[in-house]
Motif scaffolding. Structure first.
Motif, PDB file in Angstrom:
ATOM      1  N   ASP A 119     -17.113  16.180  12.790  1.00  0.00           N
ATOM      2  CA  ASP A 119     -18.445  15.927  12.161  1.00  0.00           C
ATOM      3  C   ASP A 119     -18.696  14.571  11.921  1.00  0.00           C
ATOM      4  N   GLY A 120     -17.873  13.446  12.446  1.00  0.00           N
ATOM      5  CA  GLY A 120     -18.062  12.146  12.365  1.00  0.00           C
ATOM      6  C   GLY A 120     -16.989  11.442  11.666  1.00  0.00           C
ATOM      7  N   GLU A 121     -17.399  10.145  11.117  1.00  0.00           N
ATOM      8  CA  GLU A 121     -16.471   9.223  10.440  1.00  0.00           C
ATOM      9  C   GLU A 121     -16.777   9.296   8.870  1.00  0.00           C
ATOM     10  N   VAL A 122     -15.556   9.088   8.217  1.00  0.00           N
ATOM     11  CA  VAL A 122     -15.577   9.145   6.702  1.00  0.00           C
ATOM     12  C   VAL A 122     -14.757   8.151   6.358  1.00  0.00           C
ATOM     13  N   GLU A 123     -15.370   7.318   5.381  1.00  0.00           N
ATOM     14  CA  GLU A 123     -14.658   6.285   4.795  1.00  0.00           C
ATOM     15  C   GLU A 123     -14.122   6.673   3.196  1.00  0.00           C
ATOM     16  N   SER A 124     -12.959   6.331   2.934  1.00  0.00           N
ATOM     17  CA  SER A 124     -12.485   6.609   1.353  1.00  0.00           C
ATOM     18  C   SER A 124     -11.588   5.470   0.757  1.00  0.00           C
ATOM     19  N   THR A 125     -11.311   5.361  -0.243  1.00  0.00           N
ATOM     20  CA  THR A 125     -10.219   4.342  -0.816  1.00  0.00           C
ATOM     21  C   THR A 125      -9.008   5.305  -1.406  1.00  0.00           C
ATOM     22  N   VAL A 126      -7.922   4.708  -0.818  1.00  0.00           N
ATOM     23  CA  VAL A 126      -6.556   5.358  -1.119  1.00  0.00           C
ATOM     24  C   VAL A 126      -5.677   4.500  -1.797  1.00  0.00           C
ATOM     25  N   THR A 127      -4.989   5.358  -2.501  1.00  0.00           N
ATOM     26  CA  THR A 127      -3.700   4.590  -2.967  1.00  0.00           C
ATOM     27  C   THR A 127      -2.447   5.498  -2.869  1.00  0.00           C
ATOM     28  N   VAL A 128      -1.396   5.032  -2.519  1.00  0.00           N
ATOM     29  CA  VAL A 128      -0.415   6.190  -2.318  1.00  0.00           C
ATOM     30  C   VAL A 128       0.959   5.513  -2.964  1.00  0.00           C
ATOM     31  N   THR A 129       1.930   6.470  -3.428  1.00  0.00           N
ATOM     32  CA  THR A 129       3.209   6.263  -3.940  1.00  0.00           C
ATOM     33  C   THR A 129       4.121   7.280  -3.247  1.00  0.00           C
ATOM     34  N   LYS A 130       5.336   7.297  -3.849  1.00  0.00           N
ATOM     35  CA  LYS A 130       6.192   8.100  -3.153  1.00  0.00           C
ATOM     36  C   LYS A 130       5.590   9.520  -3.323  1.00  0.00           C
ATOM     37  N   ASP A 131       5.208   9.821  -4.631  1.00  0.00           N
ATOM     38  CA  ASP A 131       4.799  11.338  -4.687  1.00  0.00           C
ATOM     39  C   ASP A 131       3.333  11.545  -4.967  1.00  0.00           C
ATOM     40  N   ARG A 132       2.629  10.391  -4.876  1.00  0.00           N
ATOM     41  CA  ARG A 132       1.064  10.760  -5.328  1.00  0.00           C
ATOM     42  C   ARG A 132       0.167  10.047  -4.238  1.00  0.00           C
ATOM     43  N   LEU A 133      -0.951  10.786  -3.944  1.00  0.00           N
ATOM     44  CA  LEU A 133      -1.805  10.144  -3.135  1.00  0.00           C
ATOM     45  C   LEU A 133      -3.370  10.305  -3.891  1.00  0.00           C
ATOM     46  N   VAL A 134      -3.865   9.418  -4.061  1.00  0.00           N
ATOM     47  CA  VAL A 134      -5.307   9.249  -4.799  1.00  0.00           C
ATOM     48  C   VAL A 134      -6.516   8.805  -3.918  1.00  0.00           C
ATOM     49  N   VAL A 135      -7.208   9.773  -3.616  1.00  0.00           N
ATOM     50  CA  VAL A 135      -8.519   9.487  -2.654  1.00  0.00           C
ATOM     51  C   VAL A 135      -9.598   9.436  -3.497  1.00  0.00           C
ATOM     52  N   THR A 136     -10.416   8.346  -3.473  1.00  0.00           N
ATOM     53  CA  THR A 136     -11.755   8.134  -4.103  1.00  0.00           C
ATOM     54  C   THR A 136     -12.759   7.855  -3.142  1.00  0.00           C
TER      55      THR A 136
END
Length: 152
Positions: A119-136
């Protein structure tokens, strides 16, 4: 009138990734399988009609699930519940049906994740730690959407 309810979750969940340690907050790798534990939208809603509104879609839809897997070679795949809604002047119904899958490639530059699929290209902001991934990310219909994943 039935419409596809493609929230940024589907886009974000399918867009999240990185095989590099650049931009990762504690040196943890994003490589692995992640399960959604929060799907936060900009506005609280009461989709399950229990009298309590929440901005976390997972509090409102027991049927929703999303899993993302990132590989060390820069690939990703997702499996997310299909969400459909039907609205009229006096009512609003949401149903979950089937599983939507996506796969593609990703790159990470700092905390900016770019995913590419059919479907194309998508840009997000991510933060990752050992057990959590946060995507905004931003969704044209719902504004800012934040997804929180837990490592399996």
């Amino acid at each position: 009138m039935k419409q596809r309810f493609y929230m940024l979750l589907l886009a974000s969940a399918l867009i999240i990734s990185c095989s590099s340690d650049d931009g990762e907050s504690d040196g943890s790798s994003i490589v692995g399988t992640w399960d959604a534990i929060e799907f936060n939208m900009g506005e609280a809603v009461d989709l399950n009609d229990d009298g309590t509104a929440s901005d976390n879609l997972l509090d409102e839809l027991d049927c929703f699930a999303s899993t993302v897997t990132f590989t060390a070679d820069g690939g990703y795949s997702t499996a997310t519940t299909g969400i459909y809604f039907e609205a009229s002047e006096s009512s609003f119904f949401i149903t979950c049906d089937g599983v939507e899958t996506t796969s593609g490639t990703y790159t990470l530059d700092g905390n900016t994740l770019v995913t590419i699929d059919e479907d194309g290209e998508v840009e997000s902001t991510v933060t990752v730690t050992k057990d959590r991934l946060v995507v905004t990310g931003e969704d044209e219909d719902f504004g800012q959407v934040t997804l929180v994943f837990e490592r399996r």
